[in-house]
Design a protein around this motif. Structure first.
Motif, PDB file in Angstrom:
ATOM      1  N   MET A   1      29.081 -18.280  -4.909  1.00 54.90           N
ATOM      2  CA  MET A   1      28.826 -18.944  -6.187  1.00 54.90           C
ATOM      3  C   MET A   1      28.613 -20.430  -5.920  1.00 54.90           C
ATOM      4  N   VAL A   2      27.670 -21.013  -6.670  1.00 62.37           N
ATOM      5  CA  VAL A   2      27.367 -22.433  -6.525  1.00 62.37           C
ATOM      6  C   VAL A   2      27.597 -23.095  -7.887  1.00 62.37           C
ATOM      7  N   PRO A   3      28.562 -24.046  -7.979  1.00 65.53           N
ATOM      8  CA  PRO A   3      28.781 -24.732  -9.260  1.00 65.53           C
ATOM      9  C   PRO A   3      27.593 -25.656  -9.570  1.00 65.53           C
ATOM     10  N   THR A   4      27.018 -25.497 -10.745  1.00 66.72           N
ATOM     11  CA  THR A   4      25.888 -26.344 -11.144  1.00 66.72           C
ATOM     12  C   THR A   4      25.770 -26.353 -12.658  1.00 66.72           C
ATOM     13  N   ASN A   5      25.227 -27.472 -13.163  1.00 64.20           N
ATOM     14  CA  ASN A   5      24.963 -27.579 -14.594  1.00 64.20           C
ATOM     15  C   ASN A   5      23.467 -27.523 -14.875  1.00 64.20           C
ATOM     16  N   ASP A   6      22.641 -27.392 -13.808  1.00 62.12           N
ATOM     17  CA  ASP A   6      21.184 -27.408 -13.948  1.00 62.12           C
ATOM     18  C   ASP A   6      20.617 -26.103 -14.514  1.00 62.12           C
TER      19      ASP A   6
ATOM     20  N   LYS B   1       0.827  -1.208   0.000  1.00 61.21           N
ATOM     21  CA  LYS B   1       0.000   0.000   0.000  1.00 61.21           C
ATOM     22  C   LYS B   1       0.863   1.262   0.000  1.00 61.21           C
ATOM     23  N   PHE B   2       2.046   1.174   0.601  1.00 59.91           N
ATOM     24  CA  PHE B   2       2.931   2.330   0.696  1.00 59.91           C
ATOM     25  C   PHE B   2       4.125   2.242  -0.249  1.00 59.91           C
ATOM     26  N   GLY B   3       4.035   1.378  -1.261  1.00 60.30           N
ATOM     27  CA  GLY B   3       5.058   1.337  -2.311  1.00 60.30           C
ATOM     28  C   GLY B   3       6.270   0.481  -1.999  1.00 60.30           C
ATOM     29  N   VAL B   4       6.202  -0.361  -0.975  1.00 63.92           N
ATOM     30  CA  VAL B   4       7.323  -1.253  -0.655  1.00 63.92           C
ATOM     31  C   VAL B   4       7.093  -2.569  -1.394  1.00 63.92           C
ATOM     32  N   GLU B   5       8.040  -2.925  -2.241  1.00 62.80           N
ATOM     33  CA  GLU B   5       7.945  -4.164  -3.027  1.00 62.80           C
ATOM     34  C   GLU B   5       9.077  -5.101  -2.616  1.00 62.80           C
ATOM     35  N   GLN B   6       8.767  -6.372  -2.607  1.00 62.24           N
ATOM     36  CA  GLN B   6       9.739  -7.394  -2.227  1.00 62.24           C
ATOM     37  C   GLN B   6      10.501  -7.876  -3.461  1.00 62.24           C
ATOM     38  N   ILE B   7      11.795  -8.087  -3.286  1.00 63.17           N
ATOM     39  CA  ILE B   7      12.630  -8.644  -4.362  1.00 63.17           C
ATOM     40  C   ILE B   7      12.939 -10.087  -3.986  1.00 63.17           C
ATOM     41  N   ASP B   8      12.372 -11.023  -4.739  1.00 58.25           N
ATOM     42  CA  ASP B   8      12.602 -12.456  -4.512  1.00 58.25           C
ATOM     43  C   ASP B   8      13.023 -13.045  -5.864  1.00 58.25           C
ATOM     44  N   PRO B   9      14.325 -12.967  -6.202  1.00 58.20           N
ATOM     45  CA  PRO B   9      14.782 -13.241  -7.566  1.00 58.20           C
ATOM     46  C   PRO B   9      15.166 -14.683  -7.880  1.00 58.20           C
ATOM     47  N   GLU B  10      14.727 -15.645  -7.109  1.00 57.96           N
ATOM     48  CA  GLU B  10      15.155 -17.024  -7.359  1.00 57.96           C
ATOM     49  C   GLU B  10      14.781 -17.458  -8.776  1.00 57.96           C
ATOM     50  N   GLY B  11      15.765 -18.009  -9.495  1.00 52.17           N
ATOM     51  CA  GLY B  11      15.564 -18.466 -10.863  1.00 52.17           C
ATOM     52  C   GLY B  11      15.753 -17.373 -11.909  1.00 52.17           C
ATOM     53  N   GLN B  12      16.013 -16.163 -11.486  1.00 51.12           N
ATOM     54  CA  GLN B  12      16.205 -15.048 -12.418  1.00 51.12           C
ATOM     55  C   GLN B  12      17.698 -14.791 -12.622  1.00 51.12           C
TER      56      GLN B  12
ATOM     57  N   VAL C   1      15.986  -0.270  -1.365  1.00 52.62           N
ATOM     58  CA  VAL C   1      16.176  -0.043   0.067  1.00 52.62           C
ATOM     59  C   VAL C   1      17.203  -1.042   0.596  1.00 52.62           C
ATOM     60  N   ARG C   2      17.044  -2.295   0.179  1.00 49.43           N
ATOM     61  CA  ARG C   2      17.971  -3.345   0.584  1.00 49.43           C
ATOM     62  C   ARG C   2      18.079  -4.350  -0.552  1.00 49.43           C
ATOM     63  N   PRO C   3      19.303  -4.669  -0.985  1.00 49.76           N
ATOM     64  CA  PRO C   3      19.429  -5.658  -2.062  1.00 49.76           C
ATOM     65  C   PRO C   3      19.125  -7.061  -1.545  1.00 49.76           C
ATOM     66  N   ALA C   4      18.684  -7.925  -2.458  1.00 47.79           N
ATOM     67  CA  ALA C   4      18.465  -9.328  -2.108  1.00 47.79           C
ATOM     68  C   ALA C   4      19.829 -10.011  -2.024  1.00 47.79           C
ATOM     69  N   MET C   5      20.066 -10.743  -0.942  1.00 51.28           N
ATOM     70  CA  MET C   5      21.319 -11.483  -0.803  1.00 51.28           C
ATOM     71  C   MET C   5      21.104 -12.861  -1.382  1.00 51.28           C
ATOM     72  N   VAL C   6      21.925 -13.207  -2.366  1.00 53.25           N
ATOM     73  CA  VAL C   6      21.666 -14.405  -3.158  1.00 53.25           C
ATOM     74  C   VAL C   6      22.924 -15.248  -3.379  1.00 53.25           C
ATOM     75  N   MET C   7      22.656 -16.497  -3.730  1.00 54.27           N
ATOM     76  CA  MET C   7      23.697 -17.399  -4.201  1.00 54.27           C
ATOM     77  C   MET C   7      23.517 -17.514  -5.708  1.00 54.27           C
ATOM     78  N   VAL C   8      24.617 -17.422  -6.451  1.00 55.95           N
ATOM     79  CA  VAL C   8      24.551 -17.370  -7.911  1.00 55.95           C
ATOM     80  C   VAL C   8      25.199 -18.616  -8.499  1.00 55.95           C
ATOM     81  N   SER C   9      24.592 -19.093  -9.611  1.00 58.83           N
ATOM     82  CA  SER C   9      25.132 -20.304 -10.256  1.00 58.83           C
ATOM     83  C   SER C   9      26.428 -19.993 -10.995  1.00 58.83           C
ATOM     84  N   GLN C  10      27.239 -21.017 -11.023  1.00 64.61           N
ATOM     85  CA  GLN C  10      28.521 -20.947 -11.722  1.00 64.61           C
ATOM     86  C   GLN C  10      28.595 -22.206 -12.592  1.00 64.61           C
ATOM     87  N   ALA C  11      29.216 -22.099 -13.749  1.00 66.50           N
ATOM     88  CA  ALA C  11      29.312 -23.275 -14.623  1.00 66.50           C
ATOM     89  C   ALA C  11      30.032 -24.398 -13.879  1.00 66.50           C
TER      90      ALA C  11
END
Length: 186
Positions: free
Chosen positions: A148-153, A125-136, A174-184
């Protein structure tokens, strides 16, 4: 030559105007007429002075009013947001008290889900949006890579796990999403 002629014509016209003004001033005025002219000039000066004083007072009042409004905007700007969150707070307190009295996990989970929904609705309602980027794909403007997570999937540089969700306020991070990223994979 045209410019010189133009300047000469302007000088002649100025001289003619000055001579005409001098002739008008040479006409003698009676002391009563001079007194009347002086009185009129004083009245106009007093009138103009009053307008200046009034305008200055209006400007000071306007400045003070804007200052008060700005202070109130800073002081009470979050009033609607806080009022919206009070319902979530109440719900959390009721859930906590229910957990102390009753150990029915199903009801506690249901209450927690409803409370989370209330919180999400209030934030949206006040313009706060959640960032949930899994799979993006990883976006350094919105995500912070924790590792980094090594994966072929999945393709490289894809978010495979969200450690902590991020948030934006009206499109501003406001706050970045803390994520694990795929690596070849190797």
């Amino acid at each position: 030559m045209d410019k010189e002629q133009e300047q000469a014509r302007e000088e002649i016209a100025d001289n003619d105007n000055q001579n005409a003004s001098a002739q008008e001033n040479e006409q003698e005025l009676s002391p009563d007429e001079l007194g009347n002219l002086l009185e009129d000039a004083r009245n106009k000066a007093d009138e103009h002075w009053e307008q200046v004083v009034r305008t200055r007072a209006e400007m000071d009042n306007l400045k003070k009013r804007h200052q008060r409004e700005l202070e109130n905007a800073h002081k009470y700007g979050l009033e609607k947001f806080v009022a919206e969150l009070l319902g979530v707070w109440d719900s959390l307190e009721m859930g906590y008290n229910a957990a102390l009295e009753n150990h029915d996990v199903e009801k506690l989970l249901e209450g927690t889900e409803l409370t989370l929904k209330m919180l999400g609705d209030a934030m949206n309602k006040f313009g706060v949006e959640q960032i949930d980027p899994e799979g993006q794909p990883f976006n350094p403007e919105l995500h912070q890579a924790m590792g980094m997570v090594p994966t072929n999937d999945v393709p490289p540089n894809t978010v495979v796990q969200v450690v902590q969700k991020g948030y934006t306020l009206n499109g501003r991070l406001v706050r970045p999403a803390m994520v694990m990223v795929s690596q070849a994979g190797s």
